[in-house]
Design an enzyme around this catalytic site. Structure first.
Site, mmCIF file in Angstrom:
data_model
loop_
_atom_site.group_PDB
_atom_site.id
_atom_site.type_symbol
_atom_site.label_atom_id
_atom_site.label_comp_id
_atom_site.label_asym_id
_atom_site.label_seq_id
_atom_site.Cartn_x
_atom_site.Cartn_y
_atom_site.Cartn_z
ATOM 1 N N ASP A 219 0.973 -1.180 -0.123
ATOM 2 C CA ASP A 219 -0.008 0.066 0.005
ATOM 3 C C ASP A 219 0.889 1.250 -0.016
ATOM 4 O OD1 ASP A 219 1.058 0.114 2.328
ATOM 5 O OD2 ASP A 219 -0.941 0.250 3.535
ATOM 6 N N GLU A 275 17.278 -8.017 12.915
ATOM 7 C CA GLU A 275 18.759 -7.979 13.023
ATOM 8 C C GLU A 275 18.995 -6.359 13.516
ATOM 9 O OE1 GLU A 275 20.750 -10.304 12.016
ATOM 10 O OE2 GLU A 275 18.948 -11.448 12.005
#
Length: 297
Positions: A219, A275
């Protein structure tokens, strides 16, 4: 499209599942008529270099076999290119595959799906988040959740889910609301105190925690979940609701849909796709259609 496919493998993913998963995934691709070349690396930097070389050489697809850490590396190699990404999710969290409705811990099915999508031209162009030169596919975490990650990474004496649970308890004991400065879509700088701010391109992190439960990956917008100032008792009530996404109804939680966000807070490390990303401040931008993934709509 070339018939040579690159299998990008993390052999240690999911406590060794990556090494076992490569073979059935490769077999499914070969059975479909593709030539499969496997790429490993001595470390993350070497693996990423090899993956980028395969993309630059014109591989027909990069099929990542591992967990969210390897998917993050794979995104750095294919983002902004026409090379499609296949996902064989065999890690611990698998949030990237979960957000896309792809098979989890079923490498033969994931390999067969990737092969079928390559033959049929089936793919989905999805958005990615970008911070500097770093791309992310699921959620950028900052605040209580990233401090839990920090602490969990320092706890070497335990492993698995138990590490995360212990880290949550330890962080709760030391918890204080965090003063943030945020700017949404280039607007006014706002100063707020919050428990955490999560920037979602995808819906989940931490192996299925639906922190940005209503996020859509195509979107052109992030779903930014702000968990406001909470007491420890209130946080204990809210946190379990994250697994179903029902925390979004809590009065301390607000959601903003934006294409960019600037975040600043002292002493906070951001994590993206699980991470470490680096310390705040940072600016994250949603890049529409940044990667082509082998999955049906």
């Amino acid at each position: 499209m070339t018939s040579e496919i690159t299998l990008f493998v993390n052999p240690t993913a999911g406590r060794g599942r990556g090494a076992h998963a490569a073979q059935p995934a490769a077999s499914a691709l070969r059975d479909a008529g593709f030539s499969v070349r496997t790429v490993l690396g001595e470390d993350a930097d070497d693996a990423l270099r090899r993956a980028r070389e395969a993309v630059a050489a014109g591989t027909g697809a990069l099929i990542a076999v591992g967990g969210d850490g390897l998917m993050s590396l794979a995104l750095q190699a294919v983002a902004g290119t026409a090379t499609p990404l296949g996902v064989v999710a065999v890690g611990t969290g698998n949030d990237f595959a979960r957000a896309l409705g792809l098979p989890i811990r079923d490498p033969a099915a994931a390999g067969a799906l990737a092969a079928r999508m390559l033959k049929e031209g089936g793919h989905r162009d999805i958005d990615l988040g970008r911070v500097g030169e770093r791309w992310f596919g699921t959620v950028l975490a900052s605040g209580f959740d990233s401090r839990v990650n920090d602490r969990g990474n320092r706890m070497r004496f335990v492993g698995g889910r138990f590490t995360y649970d212990l880290a949550i308890l330890a962080e709760l004991a030391a918890f204080k609301p965090i003063p943030y400065r945020i700017r949404l879509d280039g607007g006014e700088v706002r100063e707020i105190e919050a428990t955490l701010i999560a920037v979602g391109n995808g819906t989940t992190y931490g192996g299925g925690m639906r922190i940005c439960a209503d996020a859509e990956m195509d979107d052109g917008l992030f779903d930014v979940t702000v968990v406001g100032e909470c007491t420890r008792t209130e946080l204990l009530k809210v946190f379990p609701k994250v697994y179903k996404g029902t925390h979004l109804d809590h009065p301390a939680v607000t959601v903003h849909r934006v294409s960019s966000i600037e975040l600043a807070a002292a002493g906070i490390t951001a994590y993206a796709d699980g991470e470490p990303l680096g310390p705040l401040p940072l600016t994250a931008t949603c890049v529409p259609g940044a990667v082509r993934v082998l999955t049906g709509r």
